[in-house]
Scaffold this motif. Sequence first.
Motif, PDB file in Angstrom:
ATOM      1  N   PHE B   9    -132.744  21.545 -10.188  1.00  0.00           N
ATOM      2  CA  PHE B   9    -132.908  22.174 -11.548  1.00  0.00           C
ATOM      3  C   PHE B   9    -134.042  22.646 -11.773  1.00  0.00           C
ATOM      4  N   LEU B  10    -135.046  21.744 -11.614  1.00  0.00           N
ATOM      5  CA  LEU B  10    -136.434  22.189 -11.780  1.00  0.00           C
ATOM      6  C   LEU B  10    -137.061  23.627 -11.220  1.00  0.00           C
ATOM      7  N   LEU B  13    -135.159  26.367 -12.405  1.00  0.00           N
ATOM      8  CA  LEU B  13    -135.687  27.019 -13.549  1.00  0.00           C
ATOM      9  C   LEU B  13    -137.059  27.495 -13.348  1.00  0.00           C
ATOM     10  N   ALA B  14    -137.689  27.242 -12.357  1.00  0.00           N
ATOM     11  CA  ALA B  14    -139.176  27.609 -12.130  1.00  0.00           C
ATOM     12  C   ALA B  14    -138.719  29.299 -11.528  1.00  0.00           C
ATOM     13  N   VAL B  16    -136.090  31.271 -12.391  1.00  0.00           N
ATOM     14  CA  VAL B  16    -135.280  31.996 -13.088  1.00  0.00           C
ATOM     15  C   VAL B  16    -136.225  32.286 -14.508  1.00  0.00           C
ATOM     16  N   SER B  17    -137.125  31.454 -14.657  1.00  0.00           N
ATOM     17  CA  SER B  17    -138.025  31.544 -15.813  1.00  0.00           C
ATOM     18  C   SER B  17    -138.277  32.937 -16.412  1.00  0.00           C
TER      19      SER B  17
END
Lengths: 52, 432
Positions: B9-10, B13-14, B16-17
């Motif tokens: 997830f992290l 996130l990195a 897609v952020s």
Amino acid sequence: MPTLNGKPATYILRRLREFREGRGSPTIMDRIAKGYTDDELTRIADYLSKLP
Amino acid sequence: MQQLPRRRFLKTLASVSALSPLCLPEIGSAGSMSGRVVLAGGGFAGATCARYLRRIDPSVAVTLVDPQDGYHACPMSNWVIGGLRQSGSLAVNRDGLAAAGVNVVRDSAITIDGNARKVTLAAGSTLEYDRLVVAPGIEFKWGSPEGYDQAAAEVMPHAWQTGPQTTLLQHQLEAMEDGGVVVIAVPAAPFRCPPGPYERASLIAHYLKNNKPKSKIIILDANDKFSKQALFKEAWDALYPGMIEWVPVTEDGAVKRVDPKAMALYTELGEHKVSVANVIPAQGAGRLAADAGLTDESGWCPIDAKTFESRNMPGVHVIGDACIANPMPKSASAANSQAKNCALAIRALLRGEEPGEPSLHNTCYSLVAPDYAISINGIYRLANGKIVAVEGSGGVSPSGATPEFRAREAEYNQGWYESIIADSFGQANRTS
């Protein structure tokens, strides 16, 4: 290791805010989270909570 | 339902952020095609932009032109050189593009008519566009250093584009005698992947330490500093003491000329006879960009940082390594982020709307040993028309961190790669 899939936006947002403050034992997420405003983190959390 | 591990997830996130905070837009209504976008180049920048254009507005007709039927990713290619990964594992296919509804044309775009908004392909056909995205990556400046041409690269590989050059360098290291000298020649910045030469030195040192421990690595550098320098030096002192010597430009480190027959490299004052020479030549924007007049005197492409539209040719956008987007580095992550922002800008422009403010992001991991990685990252916004890092964000891994911390970053390095491959080229290319 805890999973985040299916976690509510409120939980994800809390974690992101913790990262921004350097908590939650981040390696890089603190450096990332510090680049975004509260509003943006809220929208990130909302988006991620809706991923299949 | 499959659960998403937290670490993945992290990383997700990195990756897609860059897109998600400002808009994951409502999907455009299906119906008649609302615009034609052609992309030239199917690396991280072109593939990401094509896929996200389709994702944010399925009514846009998207065509991606690339002469290769697949792509060979450069991140992780140093793992191959260090013997930690098979080169075949870095190949990605075009299935994810096709699945997104991108029309993939296997050809080369060779000329652009900016007035008629047409691009001509090598096979002779032309494609009309409303918006063209040029993402050609880099082109080597043969002859810089002097004597370094394509024939020389067969003896002194650059290994700066993944493929046969990568395995050539790896095989040369395997064939080298214990006690040999390996030189990595680094060109003056800017070049693709700023931390790349130093990650490479680290992973070559890892291989040599375990297999040929009397050998040595010399980095002959045309620069006086480098990315993550303090962290690399901390790692080298701890893991490879005495094995890696860095010679900056201020100490006659810049390689001016090479002689492949003599396996010699020449600086202003010195001569280096070596066992293996990895010569990374000077670089500029990929050929189409230069031929079409999209470059300036620097050899790279000036762009409007809000939309990535070329300063030289309206209707044409340049993203990835070819564009001038500093302080963003020329990296896969930067290309991926620029591509998403460019896709959003193009969607707005096609609809006659004002493009939104970009939100840009970069993450670069460097592996220095199998269980030891370091990272640099940045979050960027626009200020007075220029890309600037958000104050207080980004930076590098802490110095003096625990072995556990370095090992976690090594694990995240792999996850980062899986995520960015899937995000850029499609889920079909997930590597795990």
